[in-house]
Write a protein that holds these residues in place. Structure first.
Motif, PDB file in Angstrom:
ATOM      1  N   CYS A 114      47.201  15.471  44.035  1.00  0.00           N
ATOM      2  CA  CYS A 114      48.259  14.874  43.700  1.00  0.00           C
ATOM      3  C   CYS A 114      48.589  15.636  41.399  1.00  0.00           C
ATOM      4  O   CYS A 114      48.868  14.684  40.678  1.00  0.00           O
ATOM      5  N   ARG A 115      47.907  16.624  41.546  1.00  0.00           N
ATOM      6  CA  ARG A 115      48.825  17.270  40.520  1.00  0.00           C
ATOM      7  C   ARG A 115      47.720  15.817  39.236  1.00  0.00           C
ATOM      8  O   ARG A 115      48.299  15.627  38.060  1.00  0.00           O
ATOM      9  N   ARG A 117      47.044  12.817  39.604  1.00  0.00           N
ATOM     10  CA  ARG A 117      48.348  11.655  38.810  1.00  0.00           C
ATOM     11  C   ARG A 117      46.892  10.568  39.867  1.00  0.00           C
ATOM     12  O   ARG A 117      47.080   9.472  39.651  1.00  0.00           O
ATOM     13  N   GLY A 118      46.604  10.896  41.013  1.00  0.00           N
ATOM     14  CA  GLY A 118      46.085   9.859  42.252  1.00  0.00           C
ATOM     15  C   GLY A 118      44.610   9.856  41.743  1.00  0.00           C
ATOM     16  O   GLY A 118      43.993   8.734  42.012  1.00  0.00           O
ATOM     17  N   HIS A 122      43.731   7.793  45.849  1.00  0.00           N
ATOM     18  CA  HIS A 122      45.788   8.343  45.679  1.00  0.00           C
ATOM     19  C   HIS A 122      44.871   9.585  47.299  1.00  0.00           C
ATOM     20  O   HIS A 122      46.128  10.105  46.697  1.00  0.00           O
ATOM     21  N   VAL A 126      50.766  15.489  51.738  1.00  0.00           N
ATOM     22  CA  VAL A 126      52.352  14.800  52.412  1.00  0.00           C
ATOM     23  C   VAL A 126      52.770  16.029  53.602  1.00  0.00           C
ATOM     24  O   VAL A 126      52.979  15.872  54.602  1.00  0.00           O
ATOM     25  N   LEU A 334      53.708  12.727  31.337  1.00  0.00           N
ATOM     26  CA  LEU A 334      53.665  11.788  32.290  1.00  0.00           C
ATOM     27  C   LEU A 334      55.018  10.738  32.572  1.00  0.00           C
ATOM     28  O   LEU A 334      54.368  10.595  34.780  1.00  0.00           O
ATOM     29  N   GLU A 336      56.914  12.432  34.926  1.00  0.00           N
ATOM     30  CA  GLU A 336      57.375  13.396  36.029  1.00  0.00           C
ATOM     31  C   GLU A 336      56.929  12.147  37.010  1.00  0.00           C
ATOM     32  O   GLU A 336      56.240  11.781  37.422  1.00  0.00           O
ATOM     33  N   TYR A 337      58.274  12.555  38.589  1.00  0.00           N
ATOM     34  CA  TYR A 337      58.155  11.819  39.205  1.00  0.00           C
ATOM     35  C   TYR A 337      58.332   9.674  39.359  1.00  0.00           C
ATOM     36  O   TYR A 337      57.895   9.548  39.828  1.00  0.00           O
ATOM     37  N   TYR A 339      61.874   8.234  39.124  1.00  0.00           N
ATOM     38  CA  TYR A 339      62.868   8.285  38.850  1.00  0.00           C
ATOM     39  C   TYR A 339      63.426   7.298  39.021  1.00  0.00           C
ATOM     40  O   TYR A 339      64.563   5.972  38.345  1.00  0.00           O
ATOM     41  N   ALA A 340      62.614   5.609  38.552  1.00  0.00           N
ATOM     42  CA  ALA A 340      63.186   4.303  38.084  1.00  0.00           C
ATOM     43  C   ALA A 340      62.396   4.078  37.405  1.00  0.00           C
ATOM     44  O   ALA A 340      61.019   3.304  38.122  1.00  0.00           O
TER      45      ALA A 340
ATOM     46  N   MET B 104      51.791   8.622  42.930  1.00  0.00           N
ATOM     47  CA  MET B 104      51.096   8.972  43.008  1.00  0.00           C
ATOM     48  C   MET B 104      50.078  10.157  43.920  1.00  0.00           C
ATOM     49  O   MET B 104      49.125  10.728  43.831  1.00  0.00           O
ATOM     50  N   PHE B 105      50.929  10.784  43.902  1.00  0.00           N
ATOM     51  CA  PHE B 105      50.823  11.704  45.285  1.00  0.00           C
ATOM     52  C   PHE B 105      51.340  12.537  44.626  1.00  0.00           C
ATOM     53  O   PHE B 105      51.461  14.141  45.505  1.00  0.00           O
ATOM     54  N   GLY B 106      51.891  12.864  43.326  1.00  0.00           N
ATOM     55  CA  GLY B 106      51.874  13.989  42.757  1.00  0.00           C
ATOM     56  C   GLY B 106      53.123  14.617  42.605  1.00  0.00           C
ATOM     57  O   GLY B 106      53.656  15.900  43.279  1.00  0.00           O
ATOM     58  N   ARG B 239      67.567  -1.899  37.861  1.00  0.00           N
ATOM     59  CA  ARG B 239      66.632  -0.825  37.744  1.00  0.00           C
ATOM     60  C   ARG B 239      67.193   0.828  38.364  1.00  0.00           C
ATOM     61  O   ARG B 239      67.099  -0.161  39.237  1.00  0.00           O
ATOM     62  N   PRO B 240      67.659   1.894  37.876  1.00  0.00           N
ATOM     63  CA  PRO B 240      67.504   2.284  36.447  1.00  0.00           C
ATOM     64  C   PRO B 240      68.323   0.977  35.518  1.00  0.00           C
ATOM     65  O   PRO B 240      69.500   0.867  36.375  1.00  0.00           O
TER      66      PRO B 240
END
Lengths: 340, 328
Positions: A114-115, A117-118, A122, A126, A334, A336-337, A339-340, B104-106, B239-240
């Motif tokens: 998860c790079r 992040r998890g 987590h 996928v 930080l 990245e990923y 989107y909102a 969470m899953f990168g 949002r956004p």
């Protein structure tokens, strides 16, 4: 011949017959033992890295429960979907996860699953249909059910493996999800890993009627109990359960009764159970037990068993090396990923 | 261009997308023969069948999780929650699961789901069927929040929402369902994340969402006769947030009122004012910024009390006049 020896001989013969009846080949048996060693070694190493301050945050060790992961892993297809709980290291490894990428994730590295992040709680892949571990107890129930809905609508032949602990079955979503999965005959195999404790609470303190699996009756879902420390028994039950689900008969519920040796997480001082109880379960250790049965049935030599253990140790050593040599994420990434 | 109600526009978007993308399905309570509590899916069962108009038990967390799980596996579910209030039953699945999976899953997971939910008061449904909870939902990174104020925006935004690769909360307002507007039969999309100036004006900017846009537009007509030209910024997406449109408008008018039906404390008006106060636009203000929000009270049942709990046209007009005359 003494009585004891006779019984032992008979058990050995039974084990041999059972393995034969299940069609388990020598290579598979070795693979099963190896994967259990690999899981145990992975977690022991993760624990050491934690103690050394290299693993950040907490994690939930599954040592003692390896037979559930391995028996299940062997019974499923590579592309079946996996929805996991927070004590899920073993299931990922048994389903073919790359321990290098797992270890890198434990160390929070950029090339972890998860790079970074998890973390342990987590882990997901996928692309390999591993839909992730979950930090919310019971959070995976509706996800597994929803993945099953998608598979059914797509008319695919995969099934969904929804793995959860005893404690999560008191969450409302357990009941919502079992009901919906049964109503729609979804291809979901519900696997309850009952390790006797939800954090510090004994199942008997928190579940009004045992076994847990009988709750499936309320939804008309067939269920079965299995000794979760017997990898061959787990494989046997999972095989039948998987066949039932894959044939389009709707969900199936397996409760594997097992035990975790270590605390719930890193903050656990084990005050709610006795050392005697832990020791008694260690007597039933799934790895020693399987190895002894293989030996006695002459299905493996001491040398081969030791080699498998050594091989697992070596693979984990190089996973640590891979992880330690992997880069940290760049702080500039930080957002990245998001989107909102 | 044909006239459609807001509700018909929503149905039109759902039908359009379900006809052209077989991954799209609707999941929710009483959405089949009944057509949904407000009728959004009325008649769709006949065309699409029970697999794609998936009626569920009363299990909001189950619905939200089913949609999330299905989205992770390549479907494009549109979940319907009967009332926005019920999202609180489903919040773990929405905020902890759907909203966090990608990060969470990168970055390796996508969760293309839409969850529609009618919010707002005015129907006498009292405290547990009348809330405006968009401020809560805006707090979570990972969830887009959209709330159209017109039939035209509803269709265009819903089509964008369904095609979006990430979770979108689509907030409808009960009192808007019967409002009418011109809506093309054909396909069109409105990008998520863009506010819309619903009326241009030189004197004061009013930033509002959903039904408050409609109310503010009515007030603007009235005030124009007094010589006050109100610029109405319809956020459309919470949002956004479209910061640029807000700050440009404030720079132009030099005055700002933020109006929402959601309760004041922790409400999103505070966020807008914080953004403006930390922005160059602050230097253009000729008067203090003000907000007009729902009272910090559960929505009451009684008609008079219910009306008094949320901003009405006269309240908006009073606030605008107060800002224009510097008398509060």
């Amino acid at each position: 011949m003494k009585e004891e020896q006779k019984t032992e001989k008979k058990e050995n013969a039974d084990f041999f017959k059972k393995v034969e009846a299940l069609g388990l080949k020598q290579a598979q048996l070795e693979e099963m033992l190896y994967t259990m060693y690999l899981i145990r070694r992975f977690e022991r190493m993760a624990d050491q890295l934690y103690a050394a301050g290299k693993v950040h945050g907490t994690m939930h060790l599954s040592a003692g429960q390896e037979a559930v992961a391995v028996g299940l892993g062997l019974a499923v297809q590579d592309d079946d979907y996996l929805v996991n709980h927070h004590r899920g290291h073993g299931h990922f490894i048994a389903k073919g996860a790359d321990v290098n990428l797992m270890m890198a994730e434990f160390l929070g590295k950029e090339n972890g699953y998860c790079r970074g992040r998890g973390g342990s709680m987590h882990i997901a892949d996928v692309e390999a249909n591993n839909l992730g571990a979950n930090g919310i107890v019971g959070g995976g129930f509706p996800l597994a059910m929803g993945a099953g809905l998608a598979v059914q609508m797509q008319k695919a032949d995969q099934i969904v493996l929804g793995i959860f602990g005893d404690g999560s079955t008191n969450e409302g979503v357990f009941h919502e999800s079992l009901n919906m999965a049964a109503l729609w005959k979804l291809p979901v195999l519900f696997i309850c890993e009952n390790n006797k404790y939800g954090m510090s609470m004994d199942v008997e303190q928190v579940i009004a009627k045992l076994p847990i699996a009988q709750r499936a009756d309320a939804y008309g879902i067939p269920w079965e109990l299995v000794d979760g420390n017997d990898v061959v028994a787990v494989f046997d039950v999972m095989n039948k359960a998987v066949a039932h689900v894959r044939a389009g008969n709707g969900p199936y519920f397996v409760e594997a009764q097992t035990y975790r040796y270590f605390g719930h997480s890193k903050s656990d001082r084990n005050l709610y159970r006795s050392q005697e109880e832990i020791a008694a379960w260690r007597e039933k250790d799934p790895i020693f037990r399987f190895r002894a049965a293989l030996r006695e049935a002459n299905l493996i030599t001491e040398e081969t068993a030791d080699e498998l253990n050594e091989k697992a140790n070596g693979v984990i050593e190089s996973a640590v090396e891979f992880a330690e040599n992997s880069p940290e994420p760049n702080v500039n990434t930080l957002m990245e990923y998001v989107y909102a | 261009m044909p006239e459609m109600t807001y509700l018909e526009a929503i149905r039109s978007a759902l039908q359009y997308e379900m006809r052209q993308d077989e991954r799209v399905f609707i999941i929710g309570e009483d959405i089949g023969v009944y057509g949904g509590a407000f009728g959004a899916t009325f008649g769709m069962l006949e065309e699409f069948g029970p697999e794609r108009i998936r009626e569920t038990p009363i299990s909001e967390a189950g619905i939200m999780g089913a949609a999330t799980g299905a989205a992770l596996v390549g479907m494009r579910p549109v979940a319907e929650l009967m009332f926005m209030d019920f999202v609180l039953l489903a919040l773990d699945q929405l905020a902890n699961q759907a909203g966090k999976a990608r990060f969470m899953f990168g970055g390796k997971a996508t969760v293309p789901l839409v969850v529609r939910m009618p919010g707002g008061s005015g129907s006498g449904a009292a405290a547990q069927h009348s809330q405006s909870l968009e401020s809560i939902l805006m707090h979570f990174p990972g969830i887009k929040v959209v709330n159209p104020s017109t039939a035209y925006d509803a269709k265009g935004l819903l089509l964008s929402a369904i095609r979006d690769p990430n979770p979108v909360v689509f907030v409808e307002h009960k009192l808007l369902y019967k409002t009418k507007g011109e809506v093309p039969e054909e396909e069109y999309t409105i990008p998520i994340g863009l506010a819309d100036i619903k009326r241009e004006g030189r004197d004061i900017t009013v930033v509002a969402n959903n039904i408050m846009v409609k109310k503010t537009l009515a007030v603007a007509e009235e005030l124009a006769e007094e010589g006050i030209e109100v610029e109405v910024v319809d956020l459309r997406t919470m949002r956004p947030l479209d910061v640029g449109t807000i700050t440009s408008s404030v720079k132009k008018t030099g005055r700002l009122l933020v109006v929402h039906e959601a309760c004041q404390t922790g409400g999103w008006a505070g966020e807008i004012m914080a953004i403006v106060s930390a922005h160059d636009a602050f230097n253009y203000l000729d008067a203090p910024m003000r907000r007009l929000a729902g009272a910090d009270v559960p929505i009451p049942y009684n008609r008079l009390l219910e009306r008094a709990a949320v901003p009405q046209e006269e309240d908006i007009a009073r606030e605008i006049r107060a800002i224009m005359s510097n008398k509060y």
